[in-house]
Design a protein around this motif. Sequence first.
Motif, PDB file in Angstrom:
ATOM      1  N   ALA A 100       0.858  -1.066  -0.010  1.00 36.53           N
ATOM      2  CA  ALA A 100       0.150   0.242   0.108  1.00 36.53           C
ATOM      3  C   ALA A 100       0.862   1.243  -0.132  1.00 36.53           C
ATOM      4  CB  ALA A 100      -1.044   0.060   1.207  1.00 36.53           C
ATOM      5  N   GLU A 101       0.345   2.443  -0.604  1.00 33.35           N
ATOM      6  CA  GLU A 101       1.059   3.610  -0.803  1.00 33.35           C
ATOM      7  C   GLU A 101       0.821   4.540   0.516  1.00 33.35           C
ATOM      8  OE1 GLU A 101       0.949   7.019  -3.918  1.00 33.35           O
ATOM      9  OE2 GLU A 101       1.396   4.755  -4.858  1.00 33.35           O
ATOM     10  N   ALA A 102       2.057   5.278   0.875  1.00 34.94           N
ATOM     11  CA  ALA A 102       1.570   6.167   1.845  1.00 34.94           C
ATOM     12  C   ALA A 102       1.038   7.390   1.321  1.00 34.94           C
ATOM     13  CB  ALA A 102       2.909   6.886   2.403  1.00 34.94           C
ATOM     14  N   VAL A 103       0.143   8.129   1.781  1.00 36.79           N
ATOM     15  CA  VAL A 103      -0.725   9.414   1.231  1.00 36.79           C
ATOM     16  C   VAL A 103      -0.296  10.316   2.261  1.00 36.79           C
ATOM     17  CG1 VAL A 103      -2.437   7.963   0.130  1.00 36.79           C
ATOM     18  CG2 VAL A 103      -2.675   8.643   2.497  1.00 36.79           C
ATOM     19  N   PRO A 104      -0.371  11.685   1.606  1.00 35.79           N
ATOM     20  CA  PRO A 104      -0.393  13.096   2.296  1.00 35.79           C
ATOM     21  C   PRO A 104      -1.345  13.000   3.300  1.00 35.79           C
ATOM     22  CG  PRO A 104      -0.138  13.369  -0.025  1.00 35.79           C
ATOM     23  CD  PRO A 104      -0.573  11.978   0.216  1.00 35.79           C
ATOM     24  N   GLY A 105      -0.917  13.374   4.454  1.00 39.29           N
ATOM     25  CA  GLY A 105      -1.909  13.326   5.778  1.00 39.29           C
ATOM     26  C   GLY A 105      -2.238  12.051   6.556  1.00 39.29           C
TER      27      GLY A 105
END
Length: 120
Positions: free
Chosen positions: A29-34
Motif C-alpha cells: 500500500a502507498e503512503a498518502v499525504p496526511g
Amino acid sequence: MTSKPEVDFIEGPAPTELQIKDITVGDGAEAVPGGVVDIHYVGVEFDTGEQFDASWDRGQSAKFPLPHLIAGWQEGVPGMKVGGRRQLICPPELAYGPAGGGHRLSGKTLIFIIDLLDVG
C-alpha cells in the motif's frame, strides 16, 4: 529490510532542496499525504555523518500521522509503498528550522533512511 541501514557519508555541499531517493521500491500500500505511517528510520547529520536518532536502536518501529512530522517527511514519504526503503535529505527549512531555532538540530541538513512498514 530486516536490518538497520548504514547511511553513507555524502561528499560535497549540502543540498538546498529536499532530495528523495528510493533505495528499494516497495510493492504494498502507498503512503498518502496526511496519512499515518509505521516506519523504521535512521537519521544522521549531513555535515558530520553522526547519527542523532534511530527507531532501530529502540527495537520498535514508530507510528506517526504525517502531519505531525517535519516538512521534509510530509513531502518525502507520500508515494512510498509498504516494503520500500527511501533516503531523504532535508535542508534545515524542511527539518528543524534555521540555526537558533531552539531545537538541537536547528540549522542542520539531515539525512534519513526510512523503511515503510505499514500505512493506515
